[in-house]
Design a protein around this motif. Structure first.
Motif, mmCIF file in Angstrom:
data_model
loop_
_atom_site.group_PDB
_atom_site.id
_atom_site.type_symbol
_atom_site.label_atom_id
_atom_site.label_comp_id
_atom_site.label_asym_id
_atom_site.label_seq_id
_atom_site.Cartn_x
_atom_site.Cartn_y
_atom_site.Cartn_z
ATOM 1 N N THR A 198 -23.152 5.696 30.988
ATOM 2 C CA THR A 198 -22.367 5.015 29.962
ATOM 3 C C THR A 198 -22.231 3.532 30.276
ATOM 4 O O THR A 198 -22.348 2.675 29.391
ATOM 5 C CB THR A 198 -20.982 5.665 29.832
ATOM 6 O OG1 THR A 198 -21.144 7.036 29.441
ATOM 7 C CG2 THR A 198 -20.138 4.964 28.788
ATOM 8 N N LEU A 199 -22.008 3.204 31.554
ATOM 9 C CA LEU A 199 -21.910 1.806 31.960
ATOM 10 C C LEU A 199 -23.216 1.065 31.666
ATOM 11 O O LEU A 199 -23.201 -0.055 31.152
ATOM 12 C CB LEU A 199 -21.579 1.705 33.454
ATOM 13 C CG LEU A 199 -20.165 2.087 33.872
ATOM 14 C CD1 LEU A 199 -20.046 2.068 35.394
ATOM 15 C CD2 LEU A 199 -19.141 1.141 33.254
ATOM 16 N N VAL A 200 -24.349 1.691 31.996
ATOM 17 C CA VAL A 200 -25.653 1.061 31.724
ATOM 18 C C VAL A 200 -25.850 0.885 30.223
ATOM 19 O O VAL A 200 -26.259 -0.181 29.751
ATOM 20 C CB VAL A 200 -26.800 1.895 32.325
ATOM 21 C CG1 VAL A 200 -28.150 1.354 31.852
ATOM 22 C CG2 VAL A 200 -26.735 1.900 33.840
ATOM 23 N N ALA A 201 -25.574 1.927 29.473
ATOM 24 C CA ALA A 201 -25.798 1.885 28.028
ATOM 25 C C ALA A 201 -24.962 0.802 27.348
ATOM 26 O O ALA A 201 -25.384 0.231 26.333
ATOM 27 C CB ALA A 201 -25.490 3.249 27.416
ATOM 28 N N GLN A 202 -23.797 0.511 27.913
ATOM 29 C CA GLN A 202 -22.907 -0.475 27.307
ATOM 30 C C GLN A 202 -23.107 -1.881 27.868
ATOM 31 O O GLN A 202 -22.544 -2.841 27.341
ATOM 32 C CB GLN A 202 -21.453 -0.040 27.522
ATOM 33 C CG GLN A 202 -21.077 1.239 26.802
ATOM 34 C CD GLN A 202 -19.664 1.713 27.109
ATOM 35 O OE1 GLN A 202 -19.021 1.230 28.048
ATOM 36 N NE2 GLN A 202 -19.165 2.644 26.319
ATOM 37 N N ALA A 203 -23.902 -2.021 28.919
ATOM 38 C CA ALA A 203 -24.047 -3.305 29.597
ATOM 39 C C ALA A 203 -25.041 -4.211 28.875
ATOM 40 O O ALA A 203 -26.185 -3.801 28.635
ATOM 41 C CB ALA A 203 -24.490 -3.088 31.044
ATOM 42 N N PRO A 204 -24.657 -5.433 28.558
ATOM 43 C CA PRO A 204 -25.602 -6.368 27.937
ATOM 44 C C PRO A 204 -26.797 -6.619 28.845
ATOM 45 O O PRO A 204 -26.658 -6.759 30.057
ATOM 46 C CB PRO A 204 -24.759 -7.645 27.778
ATOM 47 C CG PRO A 204 -23.341 -7.190 27.776
ATOM 48 C CD PRO A 204 -23.300 -6.012 28.701
ATOM 49 N N GLY A 205 -27.976 -6.641 28.250
ATOM 50 C CA GLY A 205 -29.187 -6.899 29.010
ATOM 51 C C GLY A 205 -29.827 -5.679 29.631
ATOM 52 O O GLY A 205 -30.912 -5.772 30.190
ATOM 53 N N LEU A 206 -29.171 -4.529 29.534
ATOM 54 C CA LEU A 206 -29.697 -3.304 30.136
ATOM 55 C C LEU A 206 -29.915 -2.239 29.072
ATOM 56 O O LEU A 206 -29.204 -2.177 28.074
ATOM 57 C CB LEU A 206 -28.740 -2.756 31.201
ATOM 58 C CG LEU A 206 -28.294 -3.698 32.317
ATOM 59 C CD1 LEU A 206 -27.418 -2.946 33.308
ATOM 60 C CD2 LEU A 206 -29.479 -4.340 33.020
ATOM 61 N N ARG A 207 -30.915 -1.381 29.312
ATOM 62 C CA ARG A 207 -31.156 -0.199 28.480
ATOM 63 C C ARG A 207 -31.183 1.022 29.382
ATOM 64 O O ARG A 207 -31.796 0.987 30.458
ATOM 65 C CB ARG A 207 -32.494 -0.305 27.742
ATOM 66 C CG ARG A 207 -32.560 -1.333 26.632
ATOM 67 C CD ARG A 207 -33.882 -1.210 25.877
ATOM 68 N NE ARG A 207 -35.005 -1.490 26.761
ATOM 69 C CZ ARG A 207 -35.706 -2.617 26.744
ATOM 70 N NH1 ARG A 207 -35.422 -3.572 25.879
ATOM 71 N NH2 ARG A 207 -36.720 -2.792 27.571
ATOM 72 N N LEU A 208 -30.580 2.087 28.950
ATOM 73 C CA LEU A 208 -30.593 3.331 29.725
ATOM 74 C C LEU A 208 -31.894 4.063 29.469
ATOM 75 O O LEU A 208 -32.170 4.506 28.351
ATOM 76 C CB LEU A 208 -29.402 4.204 29.343
ATOM 77 C CG LEU A 208 -29.312 5.547 30.069
ATOM 78 C CD1 LEU A 208 -29.116 5.355 31.570
ATOM 79 C CD2 LEU A 208 -28.172 6.388 29.481
ATOM 80 N N GLY A 209 -32.719 4.192 30.525
ATOM 81 C CA GLY A 209 -34.020 4.830 30.359
ATOM 82 C C GLY A 209 -34.030 6.313 30.654
ATOM 83 O O GLY A 209 -34.808 7.069 30.078
ATOM 84 N N HIS B 16 -25.862 12.908 24.836
ATOM 85 C CA HIS B 16 -25.030 11.744 24.516
ATOM 86 C C HIS B 16 -25.849 10.457 24.435
ATOM 87 O O HIS B 16 -25.418 9.484 23.821
ATOM 88 C CB HIS B 16 -23.936 11.580 25.578
ATOM 89 C CG HIS B 16 -22.989 12.736 25.638
ATOM 90 N ND1 HIS B 16 -23.036 13.696 26.620
ATOM 91 C CD2 HIS B 16 -21.967 13.092 24.812
ATOM 92 C CE1 HIS B 16 -22.087 14.598 26.413
ATOM 93 N NE2 HIS B 16 -21.425 14.256 25.328
ATOM 94 N N HIS B 17 -27.015 10.451 25.085
ATOM 95 C CA HIS B 17 -27.867 9.260 25.114
ATOM 96 C C HIS B 17 -29.304 9.698 24.778
ATOM 97 O O HIS B 17 -30.149 9.813 25.661
ATOM 98 C CB HIS B 17 -27.816 8.601 26.489
ATOM 99 C CG HIS B 17 -26.441 8.238 26.943
ATOM 100 N ND1 HIS B 17 -25.790 7.093 26.517
ATOM 101 C CD2 HIS B 17 -25.573 8.888 27.774
ATOM 102 C CE1 HIS B 17 -24.597 7.041 27.085
ATOM 103 N NE2 HIS B 17 -24.444 8.105 27.836
ATOM 104 N N PRO B 18 -29.588 9.961 23.514
ATOM 105 C CA PRO B 18 -30.870 10.567 23.137
ATOM 106 C C PRO B 18 -32.097 9.731 23.491
ATOM 107 O O PRO B 18 -33.203 10.274 23.594
ATOM 108 C CB PRO B 18 -30.748 10.762 21.626
ATOM 109 C CG PRO B 18 -29.612 9.899 21.190
ATOM 110 C CD PRO B 18 -28.689 9.814 22.351
ATOM 111 N N ALA B 19 -31.940 8.432 23.670
ATOM 112 C CA ALA B 19 -33.096 7.591 23.998
ATOM 113 C C ALA B 19 -33.428 7.605 25.487
ATOM 114 O O ALA B 19 -34.468 7.074 25.894
ATOM 115 C CB ALA B 19 -32.849 6.152 23.548
ATOM 116 N N ALA B 20 -32.587 8.224 26.299
ATOM 117 C CA ALA B 20 -32.781 8.238 27.757
ATOM 118 C C ALA B 20 -33.723 9.377 28.144
ATOM 119 O O ALA B 20 -33.329 10.377 28.745
ATOM 120 C CB ALA B 20 -31.446 8.372 28.472
#
Length: 239
Positions: A155-166, A199-203
């Protein structure tokens, strides 16, 4: 073709055959699995040869080696993965060349990566490294977060500017309940990945498996395997 290029071509073909065979055995398509060649301890000249042979993903685990190697390869069509334990004082350098950081394992690192990515004007894919030898709330011997910390970090990664949760990454543990049980370990990672994607379908990335256990990783459902020795040869002894 130089002797070294011929050697790399032969070993690369063998690894690709192993991946293809493992995919057939698992009822998967070979294109579902991406090969990342881990080039640590090998020179930039090998990176260039690998690129000429069609490799598009390479990985390093130490910034002091990776940074100059990446700098000398900027003209190559490569995606650079950082797979080692990452200290926050190295983050700014790593963000300057890495496209993917696979070893995110604590909130402080997420914050540092976000700040550095924004300063560099880059977007960085991040994987949460899962330590399957870690007890609740602790880190594993090879880095990584305990399984019950995944959702918080993701969740922290997904919400962090400049980062994408892989997605998620793991290394087969040397201790704990999964020691010596590589396929069980990788199946556990795939299970955790499935929960994460709710919760993070793109990961969708599941990075697991190395030279000695890539077949088990493919059988479990890994999307990326990290192979060094089987492509490049036995690593030179350091020191």
């Amino acid at each position: 073709m130089t002797d070294r290029k011929a050697e790399l071509a032969s070993q690369l073909a063998l690894v690709q055959e192993r991946i293809s065979a493992a995919c057939v055995a698992a009822g998967r398509k070979p294109e579902e699995v991406t090969l990342i060649v881990v080039t640590k301890t090998y020179p930039a000249s090998d990176v260039r040869l690998l690129a000429e042979l069609g490799v598009r993903h390479v990985a390093e685990n130490k910034d002091q080696e990776a940074a100059p190697k990446a700098a000398s390869s900027v003209d190559l069509p490569l995606t650079w993965h950082f797979v080692g334990q990452l200290q926050t004082n190295k983050v700014r350098s790593v963000v300057s060349y890495a496209d993917v950081v696979q070893s995110v394992d604590r909130p402080k690192l997420v914050s540092a990566l976000s700040v550095a990515a924004q300063r560099a004007g880059r977007e960085l894919d991040c994987l949460v490294q899962v330590a399957l030898d870690a007890e609740s709330g602790t880190r594993g011997a090879r880095g990584g977060a305990a399984a019950d910390q995944i959702e918080e970090l993701a969740t922290l990664v997904a919400q962090a500017p400049g980062l994408r949760l892989g997605g998620l990454m793991t290394v087969a543990p040397l201790s704990g309940p999964y020691a010596g049980r590589e396929q069980d370990a990788f199946e556990r990672l795939v299970e955790l990945s499935s929960r994460l994607r709710a919760h993070h379908p793109a990961a969708t990335m599941v990075s697991a498996g190395m030279s000695g256990d890539l077949e088990q990783a493919v059988a479990a459902g890994a999307t990326h395997v990290r192979v060094g020795t089987a492509v490049l040869g036995v690593r030179p002894r350091l020191g």
